[in-house]
Design a protein around this motif. Structure first.
Motif, mmCIF file in Angstrom:
data_model
loop_
_atom_site.group_PDB
_atom_site.id
_atom_site.type_symbol
_atom_site.label_atom_id
_atom_site.label_comp_id
_atom_site.label_asym_id
_atom_site.label_seq_id
_atom_site.Cartn_x
_atom_site.Cartn_y
_atom_site.Cartn_z
ATOM 1 N N GLU A 21 40.959 29.110 2.355
ATOM 2 C CA GLU A 21 40.523 29.592 0.914
ATOM 3 C C GLU A 21 42.143 29.697 0.334
ATOM 4 N N GLY A 22 41.904 29.121 -1.056
ATOM 5 C CA GLY A 22 43.228 29.550 -2.033
ATOM 6 C C GLY A 22 43.985 28.218 -1.678
ATOM 7 N N SER A 58 47.435 31.702 5.343
ATOM 8 C CA SER A 58 46.552 32.829 5.029
ATOM 9 C C SER A 58 47.389 34.286 4.822
#
Length: 284
Positions: free
Chosen positions: A44-45, A235
Motif C-alpha cells: 500500500e502507498g 511499510s
C-alpha cells in the motif's frame, strides 16, 4: 504494472493486481508476459516508479549485506558507487542496523546528498585514493566491502578488510569506460581481476563472495522471503527507493546519458508516456 490477464492455473494473482516484476530482460515495453512466480504484490502507498526501483537494487543490497555480509551493529561498510541504485539501497539498509559506519565513494557533487542519507565518510574517488582515506579514519580497515567495480579495485577491497572481514563482488563496472568499447581498458581490467587461493584465505581470515541476481532465477522461495522482508521495511518507512529522474520511452537515450555521465543520485526510471510532473522533472 497492473495485471491484465492470467495464465492457466494461476491462482494467487488477480486481474487488476498491482505487482512488481523481476526478470532478466524484456521489461522496456508497455505489455510483458512473465511467470507468476516473478511477480510480487506492491505494498500500500507505493508508486509504480518506486516499485520499478525496488526489486533489483534492494534484493541485491539486502542479500549482499545480510546473507553474505552478516552485517551486525557497530560494524563498518565501504560502499562503492554510493549514489547509484544499489548504493542508495545499501545505505538505507545499513541504517536499519545500530551504529554502522558507512564509507561511500562518489563524485564530490554528490557528497552532501550522501551525508544526508547517512554516509559518515563520503570519498571523492576521482581526486583521492579511497583506500588511503579509509585507512586515515579506520586504520584497521572495514568489516564489509561492496564491490561492483572489479579489476584492481577488488584487490584493494580485499586488502581493506579487517580480520573476519567480507568482500562481496557483484559487478565489473570498470569494464565500462565511456561511450565506446575501450578494448585496452577491458583487457587491463580483465588482467587485473582479483585472484586468490584457499590457502591465502585461510591465512588472512577473510571471506570473498560473488553475487549475481541474474543467476538466482530458480531460487523462488529464497527471493520471495527477501522481498517479503523488504516490503515489511518499506511499510515501516525504513527504506524508500530514491528516484533520480523519470523519462518517457522516447527519451531513452537521454536517460542512459544521465547514468553514463554519472549525474544520477538514485534510480533512473523509464515510463511508457510522460506525465506532466514527470516530464518537467526529466527536463530539469
Amino acid at each position: 504494472g497492473t495485471v491484465r490477464a492470467l495464465g492457466d492455473g494461476v491462482r494467487d494473482r488477480q486481474v487488476g493486481d498491482k505487482v512488481m516484476v523481476l526478470a532478466r530482460s524484456g521489461l522496456w515495453q508497455e505489455v510483458v508476459n512473465v511467470p507468476a512466480s516473478q511477480t510480487f504484490p506492491m505494498p500500500e502507498g507505493m508508486s509504480f516508479e518506486e516499485a520499478a526501483a525496488l526489486l533489483v537494487n534492494y534484493i541485491t543490497a539486502y542479500m549482499i549485506l545480510f546473507d553474505f555480509g552478516n552485517l551486525r551493529p557497530n560494524q563498518s561498510v565501504l560502499i562503492h558507487m554510493a549514489a547509484g541504485g544499489v548504493g542508495t539501497a545499501a545505505i538505507q539498509l545499513c541504517k536499519t542496523v545500530e551504529n554502522v559506519t558507512i564509507f561511500g565513494t562518489a563524485s564530490a557533487s554528490k557528497h552532501d546528498s550522501l551525508k544526508e542519507s547517512g554516509v559518515a565518510h563520503p570519498i571523492d574517488y576521482r581526486t583521492m585514493d579511497y583506500a588511503e582515506e579509509v585507512r586515515k579514519i579506520s586504520p584497521k580497515g572495514v568489516d564489509i566491502v561492496l564491490d561492483p567495480l572489479g579489476g584492481s579495485d577488488t584487490s584493494k577491497a580485499f586488502n581493506l578488510l579487517k580480520p573476519m572481514g567480507k568482500l562481496i563482488t557483484y559487478g565489473v563496472a570498470n569494464l565500462l569506460t565511456g561511450q565506446r568499447k575501450n578494448l585496452m581498458a577491458m583487457a587491463k581490467t580483465w588482467w587485473n581481476q582479483f585472484s586468490i587461493n584457499a590457502l591465502q584465505l585461510l591465512h588472512q581470515n577473510k571471506a570473498v563472495c560473488g553475487y549475481h541476481l541474474g543467476y538466482m532465477d530458480e531460487e523462488v522461495e529464497l527471493l520471495r522471503s527477501v522481498v517479503a522482508k523488504l516490503v515489511n521495511l518499506y511499510s515501516q518507512g525504513k527504506i524508500k527507493p530514491k528516484i533520480d529522474s523519470v523519462w518517457p520511452f522516447d527519451q531513452v537515450a537521454e536517460a542512459m546519458r544521465q547514468m553514463q555521465e554519472k549525474k544520477n543520485i538514485g534510480k533512473v526510471i523509464l515510463v511508457p508516456e510522460a506525465q506532466k510532473e514527470e516530464s518537467k522533472k526529466a527536463e530539469n
